[in-house]
Design a protein around this motif. Structure first.
Motif, PDB file in Angstrom:
ATOM      1  N   THR A  91       0.870  -1.166   0.000  1.00  0.00           N
ATOM      2  CA  THR A  91       0.000   0.000   0.000  1.00  0.00           C
ATOM      3  C   THR A  91       0.910   1.220   0.000  1.00  0.00           C
ATOM      4  O   THR A  91       2.087   1.129   0.389  1.00  0.00           O
ATOM      5  CB  THR A  91      -0.867   0.042   1.258  1.00  0.00           C
TER       6      THR A  91
ATOM      7  N   GLY B  33      -5.904   1.650  -8.650  1.00  0.00           N
ATOM      8  CA  GLY B  33      -5.523   1.181  -7.327  1.00  0.00           C
ATOM      9  C   GLY B  33      -4.222   0.408  -7.395  1.00  0.00           C
ATOM     10  O   GLY B  33      -3.823  -0.080  -8.459  1.00  0.00           O
TER      11      GLY B  33
ATOM     12  N   ASN C 249      -5.359  -4.659  -3.969  1.00  0.00           N
ATOM     13  CA  ASN C 249      -6.319  -3.992  -3.103  1.00  0.00           C
ATOM     14  C   ASN C 249      -7.753  -4.438  -3.367  1.00  0.00           C
ATOM     15  O   ASN C 249      -8.695  -3.718  -3.078  1.00  0.00           O
ATOM     16  CB  ASN C 249      -6.201  -2.479  -3.239  1.00  0.00           C
TER      17      ASN C 249
ATOM     18  N   MET D 239      -9.810   2.155  -5.857  1.00  0.00           N
ATOM     19  CA  MET D 239      -9.969   1.114  -4.843  1.00  0.00           C
ATOM     20  C   MET D 239      -8.775   1.099  -3.920  1.00  0.00           C
ATOM     21  O   MET D 239      -7.631   1.255  -4.340  1.00  0.00           O
ATOM     22  CB  MET D 239     -10.086  -0.262  -5.495  1.00  0.00           C
ATOM     23  N   CYS D 240      -9.079   0.893  -2.639  1.00  0.00           N
ATOM     24  CA  CYS D 240      -8.004   0.738  -1.672  1.00  0.00           C
ATOM     25  C   CYS D 240      -8.514  -0.114  -0.538  1.00  0.00           C
ATOM     26  O   CYS D 240      -9.599   0.137  -0.009  1.00  0.00           O
ATOM     27  CB  CYS D 240      -7.555   2.103  -1.170  1.00  0.00           C
TER      28      CYS D 240
ATOM     29  N   ASN E 290     -12.119  -1.308  -0.516  1.00  0.00           N
ATOM     30  CA  ASN E 290     -13.187  -0.315  -0.601  1.00  0.00           C
ATOM     31  C   ASN E 290     -12.980   0.562  -1.820  1.00  0.00           C
ATOM     32  O   ASN E 290     -11.857   0.737  -2.292  1.00  0.00           O
ATOM     33  CB  ASN E 290     -13.182   0.581   0.635  1.00  0.00           C
TER      34      ASN E 290
ATOM     35  N   THR F 225     -12.604   4.025  -2.615  1.00  0.00           N
ATOM     36  CA  THR F 225     -12.328   5.181  -1.773  1.00  0.00           C
ATOM     37  C   THR F 225     -12.682   6.483  -2.478  1.00  0.00           C
ATOM     38  O   THR F 225     -12.567   7.548  -1.883  1.00  0.00           O
ATOM     39  CB  THR F 225     -10.841   5.229  -1.360  1.00  0.00           C
ATOM     40  N   GLY F 226     -13.100   6.384  -3.717  1.00  0.00           N
ATOM     41  CA  GLY F 226     -13.500   7.622  -4.354  1.00  0.00           C
ATOM     42  C   GLY F 226     -13.811   7.439  -5.814  1.00  0.00           C
ATOM     43  O   GLY F 226     -13.443   6.431  -6.429  1.00  0.00           O
TER      44      GLY F 226
ATOM     45  N   MET G   1      -6.109   9.067  -3.095  1.00  0.00           N
ATOM     46  CA  MET G   1      -7.244   8.169  -2.914  1.00  0.00           C
ATOM     47  C   MET G   1      -6.780   6.717  -2.908  1.00  0.00           C
ATOM     48  O   MET G   1      -7.282   5.887  -2.166  1.00  0.00           O
ATOM     49  CB  MET G   1      -8.261   8.386  -4.034  1.00  0.00           C
TER      50      MET G   1
ATOM     51  N   GLY H 234      -5.872   5.587   0.239  1.00  0.00           N
ATOM     52  CA  GLY H 234      -6.931   5.385   1.217  1.00  0.00           C
ATOM     53  C   GLY H 234      -7.573   6.658   1.732  1.00  0.00           C
ATOM     54  O   GLY H 234      -8.559   6.613   2.455  1.00  0.00           O
ATOM     55  N   ALA H 235      -7.045   7.802   1.339  1.00  0.00           N
ATOM     56  CA  ALA H 235      -7.647   9.042   1.788  1.00  0.00           C
ATOM     57  C   ALA H 235      -8.921   9.289   0.992  1.00  0.00           C
ATOM     58  O   ALA H 235      -8.959   9.091  -0.206  1.00  0.00           O
ATOM     59  CB  ALA H 235      -6.675  10.198   1.568  1.00  0.00           C
ATOM     60  N   ALA H 236      -9.992   9.654   1.680  1.00  0.00           N
ATOM     61  CA  ALA H 236     -11.265   9.878   0.996  1.00  0.00           C
ATOM     62  C   ALA H 236     -11.152  11.087   0.092  1.00  0.00           C
ATOM     63  O   ALA H 236     -10.416  12.034   0.380  1.00  0.00           O
ATOM     64  CB  ALA H 236     -12.374  10.080   2.009  1.00  0.00           C
TER      65      ALA H 236
END
Ligand SMILES: Nc1ncnc2c1ncn2[C@@H]1O[C@H](COP(=O)(O)OP(=O)(O)OP(=O)(O)O)[C@@H](O)[C@H]1O
Ligand SMILES: Nc1ncnc2c1ncn2[C@@H]1O[C@H](COP(=O)(O)OP(=O)(O)OP(=O)(O)O)[C@@H](O)[C@H]1O
Ligand SMILES: [Mg+2]
Ligand SMILES: [Mg+2]
Lengths: 370, 323, 310, 502
Positions: free
Chosen positions: D174, D292, D296, D475-476, D479, D481-482, D496, D499-501
């Protein structure tokens, strides 16, 4: 874009390399002959003569060939699907039970009805015995190699029990069934030909030889000309691709093993319905294991299998004659030869490949540059 | 009191029966733990038995017989190694080949050399490993439990029996406490890891199959010159395969391997003992069923109904560096 | 016709120290006596029985002795194919105009060694280890039990069969285990009728310091002083006689039953075991032999009714 | 230059059969630096480093370590010379503990006991020096990939590596794990260690290396100080000509919804949640890209939608009807799938091209004649597809393994696209494919969209996603993520992906 440079010519792959492997096996065999004080050359002559030199001998050769075609095909079908079925021995044994049950209970029916019934029974019983290992492999991931070994032993125990306690007539010395009614004997080739006005030497060679050839063609059609065969081969070559393509690997595993077991079961047609006309102990006599070598030698192709089955058949019959002629050579010698062939043509199949490949690479080059 | 005696007798018999299984099972353990599958245990034991019978007959020395058995069996193990390690052949096929060659060659050579139906000559006692009673064994026989164990199970066995059971802790120690064992286990799990750690994968695997050969040699010698007094054609009679079953049953671990072999030994001893004796409520159990029990149990285990046996990860797969 | 005798052995092989070896000895004696060579063949599996007989017949051999009841089916077939060849089969009756069937009264010989076993036993417990569990071997066992019980009515006889397949004839390790388990139960004499498996039985007896009883051929010499005696089944005599009849042109088809009276069965006494046989034992067994010959004692034949009354 | 280079390779040449993996390569790596190596798939980077590590033998060429000519015939020699390597595929024994893995090959005596104590001491020291924390008694199989990689680094350091080679270390990490790794690498550099870093990610090269070498088709085309180069220049060097990062495509209005995924949860075979309640839709006439870092959950997502892996929960609708978990039925409902991992899933290399062209469609009526396959129809169909997709050589009977990677991919694409599906799912469409073929493939994908088909595209190449997609999902950790427009800056998307929204 370059061409298929890494490929060996096809004839090398399916012809020359097996031939070299076989030669190596025979070379070592020759050494063993020398070690026990026998002339390899004499022995080969006796064996060739025994296998092909006279009518009865040829009949026996083809009789054994029939066994090997069945077990070779059995191994090959599973092998194409990526499964290592070394349980042909047990499956054939159970096939014998199926054949015997039909022949014993329905012996009063006309032959034209009994024969197809016996064929079905042989296939069903053999397939049923392959089903359990197949199912366990498909659903529970138990390795089919080990389970089929175990099932060989379980089959043996089961058959001994049945023959000793259930199937053998009371007071009989041998754990074997009574002899089938004449209707339930597969016609012998020499009888059939005699009916057609041709006189050939007596031998146990019977109609199942024809059936074996039919099976070889059928297996070839199945594997290379039907969708089922295509799926089996994809499963064997790349199981993930099979899943990707929407095939049902679990079902295919079971199908492949059952076809394999059914083919192995046909061994009983030859041995039980054709030759001995009664069910007896251990009639499978290792043919199931030799089938592995037959299939490997034949590159798992039905036509290759027929040829290599003929080789093993000749070896069996020639070997029997050899041990008959030469008291110092026992039948065990043939077991040694078979083992050596399995070793060199099977386990050591890659041994000479690099050298051969190098040779062809170099002459390839020369031809190109010239 | 009587059932105690019976128990001691059955257990004594089980030990004798399980010794060749144990040797073969540990042999398979070395090989398979290193990633080389071996269904040729049977064949290697057979050549071991033949060599032991032959050499003991010729020299009159049990120890010479044992050494010959080891050498012969190791030779066959190396053939298996040559095919499956050096030439990356199929290990199952190689094992089948070994079994064929062993069965044929021992019978043929026996016939050629001795001309007594493929056997080797009957050995006098001093060319065999004989059992030796421990001190006071006879005197203690009457003492319940301890005395019975001492006199009927511990005492009176031949030296190979003790060696077989000694091989269990030794194997355990080698496997889990030494560099050799660490590397051996690693090479069966991930040969590339071993390779990149600067250890030769072929060398490790050859070492493993050699250990396998040595132990199969012991097993064969036990059959021919300790338990028996000559080599007899096909005298292993499937023991190599039961040992394989035991190995799977033990999930490729040494101590459980011993229990598995003893279990299968007890089954056979009980089968021998109960032959023809009806059991209350069940009737007479067919001997064939008893004989098939090890195989059936193993299938159950493999199917995951009793625990789960996971083979060494790299088992059966030849190691190819340049793919 | 020139005389070309042949023998086809059973699975145990020519040198099984027992049954097949008997046939071999008979043939060898014939050769020594007449100078006529014979040919023999050891089959390796059941499938070869027919092939072996047919090959002999085709090659002009006659008479051909098939050793063992397992040849029944094969002989039936081949004898019909070669009506001019003479065959003999041992331990089995095959009805054909060119087949001589030779069977033995094993129960009588077994009875005699049963008498000896009972007298030699100190524990009054004796054992029997059979090879393959077939009526023929039960006949051995039954005669043996008869002899034991007639001598010591309270004696106990343990019986084990090695197996139910042909392999039961060649599993000495198992034979040894079975014998040991009988010793564990207190037996001190064990009689085997188990072919190659019996080698293990006699070995176990010798190892344990107990007594074994051999079968078919004289096995006293295998472990001198440890083999009480051997129940002799004169396969050698039978083979010799067939060969001789062939030579003399006196081949006689039909059934021949060889019992004590005919000298077909007996017990072995030689240097190896003479120290084991006390005068009383010898007297007792001689008496039993005389009684059987005279018909005053009738030894039950298990195969007549598949039951053993003792 | 004052000091010797830590590593000097001269004229290294290596062939694997017909593949010329390394052609006369020379390379010097300065001591105490981080040296990057970039290149397309199959350029020969791993091969070169494996030669340096003694895993493969060069056919010719010399190696100097620290100025001394050194023969490296095996990893042992390399380890002795102070070279350590973290392989692309980890070389760890899953059933062993961290401790045992580190010991393996460096046990320090016949008995393990004394060695164990030493490893523990050493691990403590390394932990203190570099912040490399792992539980020595944990089983490798129980560790996350990032930690497994740490074990690999520890293995090398434990053996006293002065030069550490890392082969694509961040592919499986990641962004935050990668960040941590880079911190460690910098620390190592500060302590005087030399690091060789192989990666595809130009961003990473720019961020951390001191110098960078570019490989193309087995050749070393350039070695430059990182400061003096740019991602554009490196990309150009890698592929050998200017790369069009933008794909020309017309505006199009998306239409009805073709694929709808609702609250999809997918677990892998070990039972860990890989896709964690994902919902999205793909409409006809649009390309939706999923961006991504590999690993992930994209693979599992694709496998679930295409019916290869049963979803744990959630719903997948195709044209409004629920899609069963069955790859064959999915195809029947007009879903086509170009898998991410071509070799594992998409093709059978030992089969002829024509047999690969029917893979997945083998049951179709046009390929049947009675109970048999219609060989002639299959071959004819293959020839047509090969022609349409310019597959070379155009031989339906050639074994697929003998086609080059790009042509294999074209065969897969031809097979799937020519079925005229409603929904095309494409994973890594241009992985291992040369630039010419990339453009071709991109044009075909856009043509699909323009015919009003729905396309779901998964790629680790951000450029590809941004060039092709009409909408980008990120994707992360299982999920989404955006969601963003393709024009969104790389930095923003990168955030994103970490993992940051949005
Ligand atoms: N063991 C091998 N046997 C045969 N060919 C190989 C082997 N290893 C690599 N190759 C071939 O050598 C070439 C270079 O491969 P290498 O793995 O070095 O590329 P790479 O630059 O590391 O690619 P990637 O970025 O995909 O890791 C490729 O064509 C590959 O197929
Ligand atoms: N493992 C292999 N076995 C046999 N042949 C191979 C192998 N790998 C590559 N080849 C052959 O080498 C040739 C070049 O392969 P490679 O994948 O390097 O092509 P390429 O030049 O990269 O083409 P593309 O750009 O289309 O991928 C192929 O045509 C193929 O026939
Ligand atoms: Mg690489
Ligand atoms: Mg390429």
């Amino acid at each position: 874009m370059s061409g298929p440079s890494r490929e060996l010519p096809r004839w090398v792959d399916i012809g020359l390399i097996p031939f070299v492997n076989l030669s190596a096996a025979f070379l070592v065999t020759g050494l063993v002959f020398l070690a026990i004080g026998e002339s390899p050359v004499d022995s080969v002559i006796i064996m060739l003569n025994g296998a092909f030199g006279y009518g009865t001998g040829l009949g026996y050769t083809l009789f054994y060939t029939t066994n090997f075609i069945f077990t070779g095909l059995a191994f090959a079908v599973a092998f194409h699907a990526g499964l290592f079925n070394i349980g042909a021995e047990g499956q054939a044994y159970l096939g014998g039970l199926g054949v015997a049950l039909v022949c014993l209970s329905l012996g009063f029916l006309p032959m034209v009805i009994i024969i197809p019934l016996a064929i079905i029974a042989a296939a069903l019983f053999g397939a049923a015995w392959a089903f359990i290992p197949a199912y366990l492999q498909a659903k529970r991931g138990s390795h089919v190699v080990i389970t089929t070994i175990m099932f060989n032993f379980i089959a043996s125990a089961l058959m001994i029990y049945l023959l000793v306690n259930v199937l053998s007539p009371k007071g009989s010395m041998n754990p074997e069934t009574r002899t089938f009614d004449p209707n339930a004997h597969l016609p012998l080739i020499h009888d059939v030909l005699a009916g057609l006005g041709m006189a050939v030497a007596r031998s146990p060679l019977n109609l199942s030889f024809i059936w074996a050839l039919v099976c070889a063609v059928a297996v070839w059609l199945l594997l290379w000309h039907t969708t089922l065969g295509y799926q089996l081969r994809v499963l064997g070559a790349n199981p993930s691709a099979a899943a990707y393509a929407g095939m049902k690997p679990q079902r295919l595993i079971v199908i492949a093993m059952m076809i394999s077991g059914g083919l192995a079961g046909f061994l009983a047609l030859n041995e039980i319905m054709g030759a001995s006309n009664r069910l007896l102990l251990q009639f499978t006599a290792g043919y199931g294991f030799v089938g592995i070598a037959v299939a490997l030698m034949g590159r798992s192709h039905p036509f290759g299998i027929v040829l290599s089955a003929l080789l093993f058949g000749a070896l069996y019959q020639g070997g029997a004659d050899l041990s008959f002629e030469k008291p110092t050579i026992t039948r065990d010698m043939i077991v040694v030869v078979q083992g050596l062939i399995i070793l060199f043509a099977g386990a050591l199949e890659h041994m000479f490949r690099p050298q051969i490949a190098r040779f062809f690479a170099s002459s390839w080059f020369k031809a190109k540059e010239a | 009191m009587e059932w105690l005696d019976l128990f001691a007798q059955i257990f004594g018999s089980a030990i004798r029966v399980s010794v060749p299984l144990l040797f073969a099972c540990l042999a398979g353990l070395y090989s398979e733990r290193a990633g080389v599958f071996d269904i040729g245990l049977e064949g290697k034991m057979l050549v071991g038995a033949f060599a032991a019978g032959t050499v003991a007959a010729l020299t009159g020395s049990a120890w010479a017989g044992l050494i010959a058995a080891i050498l012969a069996s190791v030779f066959f193990a190396l053939i298996h190694g040559f095919a499956s390690i050096t030439h990356r052949g199929n290990q199952i096929v190689s094992g089948v080949a070994i079994n064929f060659i062993a069965a044929g060659l021992t019978a043929q050579l026996g016939e050629t050399w001795f001309d007594i139906g493929g056997q080797t000559p009957q050995l006098p006692n001093d060319a065999r490993f004989m059992g030796h009673a421990w001190p006071f064994a006879a005197e203690l026989r009457g003492v319940p439990v301890i005395g019975q164990i001492y006199s009927q199970i511990l005492s009176g066995q031949n030296i190979l029996v003790y060696m077989a059971f000694l091989a269990v802790p030794i194997t355990w120690w080698l496997l889990y406490r030494t560099r050799f064992g660490l590397r051996l286990r690693a090479v069966g799990e991930n040969p590339a890891a071993v390779d990149t750690a600067g250890i030769s994968v072929p060398a490790m695997r050859y070492a493993a199959v050699t250990c396998c050969g040595v132990l199969c040699g012991f097993g064969g010698a036990y059959l021919a010159i300790a338990q028996g007094a000559s080599f007899i054609e096909n005298m292993t009679a499937g023991k190599g395969f039961i040992a394989l079953a035991a190995l799977i049953f033990a999930k490729w671990r040494p101590i459980p391997a011993m229990w598995a072999c003893l279990l299968f030994g007890v089954l056979e001893a009980v089968a021998n003992r109960l032959q023809g004796v009806p059991i209350t409520g069940i009737g007479e159990v067919p001997v064939q069923l008893m004989q098939a029990v090890p195989y059936i149990l193993t299938v159950f285990l493999l199917a995951g109904f009793i625990g789960h046996a996971v083979a060494p990860k790299a088992g059966g797969v030849p190691y190819v560096k340049e793919k | 016709a020139d005389d070309k005798p042949a023998v086809a052995y059973d699975l145990g092989g020519r040198n099984d120290k027992s049954f097949n070896e008997g046939a071999f000895m008979g043939a060898e004696k014939f050769k020594a006596d007449t100078g006529i060579a014979f040919k023999d063949f050891e089959i390796q599996n059941d499938g070869q029985r027919e092939q072996a007989l047919r090959k002999f017949a085709e090659a002009g051999f006659s008479p051909i002795v098939a050793v063992g009841y397992s040849y029944e089916q094969a002989l039936k077939k081949v004898a019909a194919e070669f009506p001019n060849t003479h065959f003999a089969i041992i331990d089995m009756v095959v009805e054909a105009p060119n087949v001589a069937s030779i069977v033995f009264k094993e129960q009588e010989g077994s009875y005699l060694v049963g008498v000896l076993a009972a007298l030699a036993s100190k524990t009054d417990k004796v054992g029997f280890v059979g090879g393959m569990d077939i009526p023929l071997i039960r006949r051995f066992a039954c005669g043996y039990v008869g002899g034991v019980k007639a001598t010591k009515s309270g004696a106990e006889v343990f019986q084990n069969m090695t197996g139910t397949t042909g392999e039961a004839w060649s599993d000495p390790a198992k034979g040894g285990e079975l014998a040991k388990s009988q010793f564990d139960r207190g037996a001190d004499v064990v009689y085997h009728a188990a072919g190659g498996t019996g080698i293990g039985v006699l070995q176990a007896a010798a190892d344990a310091g107990k007594l074994g009883i051999g079968v078919d051929s004289n096995q006293n010499g295998l472990h001198p002083g440890k083999v009480l005696t051997s129940m002799l089944k004169r396969v050698d005599v039978a083979t010799y006689n067939v060969f001789k009849a062939g030579q003399d042109g006196a081949f006689k088809p039909g059934v021949t039953v060889l019992g004590l009276a005919e000298g077909g069965v007996g017990w072995a006494l030689d240097d190896n075991n003479k120290a084991l046989i006390t005068p009383e034992m010898k007297a007792a067994v001689d008496k039993a032999e005389a009684d059987i010959k005279a018909g005053t004692v009738k030894v039950h034949d298990y195969m007549s009714d598949s039951a053993c009354p003792y | 230059m004052a000091a010797h280079p830590a590593i000097a390779l001269a004229h290294i040449d290596k062939r694997f059969g017909p593949v010329h993996a390394n052609k006369d390569i020379s390379l010097e790596v300065e001591k105490g630096t981080i040296h990057g190596i970039v290149g397309e798939n199959g350029a020969g980077k791993s091969t070169l480093m494996s030669i340096l590590f003694g895993f493969y033998q060069a056919d010719s060429g010399d190696i100097q370590v620290d100025g001394k000519p050194t023969r490296i015939a095996s990893p042992t020699d390399a380890i002795k010379a102070g070279i350590g390597m973290v392989h692309q595929h980890f070389m760890l024994v899953g059933k062993f503990t961290v401790l045992e893995n580190i010991m393996l090959g460096a046990e320090g005596g016949f008995l393990l006991n004394s060695g164990r104590a030493k490893v523990r001491r050493e691990l403590e020291r390394l932990e203190k020096d570099y912040g490399l924390t792992v539980d020595p008694d944990a089983l490798i199989d129980d560790l996350a990939v990032g930690l497994q990689q740490r074990v690999e680094i520890l293995k090398a350091l434990y053996r006293g590596a002065e030069v550490l080679i890392l082969d694509e270390p961040t592919g499986v990490l990641t962004p935050s794990e990668a960040e941590h790794l880079f911190r460690i690498l910098r620390q190592l550099k500060d302590q005087g260690k030399t690091i060789v870093l192989i990666t595809h990610k130009l961003k990473e090269i720019m961020a951390i290396t001191d110098r960078v070498s570019v490989m193309r088709r087995g050749e070393m085309v350039a070695t430059l100080p990182t400061r003096e180069t740019s991602p554009e220049q490196l990309a150009e060097l890698m592929v050998g000509r200017r790369v069009l990062l933008r794909v020309v495509k017309a505006e199009r209005q998306p239409e009805r919804i073709v694929l709808e995924v609702k609250n999809l949860v997918v677990k892998d075979s070990a039972g860990t949640v890989k896709v964690n309640g994902v919902s999205f839709a793909v409409r006809a006439g649009e390309i939706v890209g999923i961006a991504g870092v590999a690993g992930n959950g994209q693979s599992e997502l694709l496998e679930a939608i295409t019916g290869i892996r049963p979803p744990f929960s959630g719903e997948i609708l195709l044209n409004g009807t629920p899609l069963p978990c069955d790859a064959a039925l999915a195809r029947a409902q007009k879903l086509a799938h170009v898998p991410e991992d071509r070799h594992r899933l998409g093709i059978v290399t030992s089969f002829d091209a024509c047999e690969n062209v029917i893979l997945g469609y083998h049951g179709d009526e046009i390929y049947q004649r009675g109970i048999f396959q219609d060989r002639r129809a299959i071959v004819a169909d293959t020839e047509k597809k090969m022609q349409d997709f310019d597959v070379r050589p155009q031989d339906p009977h050639l074994r697929l393994g003998l086609f080059s990677g790009g042509n294999q991919q074209k065969i897969v694409l031809a097979r799937e696209i020519e079925q005229d599906p409603d929904l095309l799912i494409v994973g890594q469409p241009t992985r291992g494919v040369d630039v010419g073929a990339i453009e071709f493939i991109h044009r075909r994908l856009i043509a699909m969209r323009d015919r009003g088909k729905a396309v779901l595209l998964v790629s680790v190449e951000l450029d590809e996603i941004r060039g092709l997609a009409d909408r980008v999902l990120v994707m992360c950790g299982g999920n989404i993520t955006g969601e963003c427009a393709p024009e969104t800056s790389e930095k923003q998307i990168g955030l994103m992906m970490a993992g940051a929204a949005a």
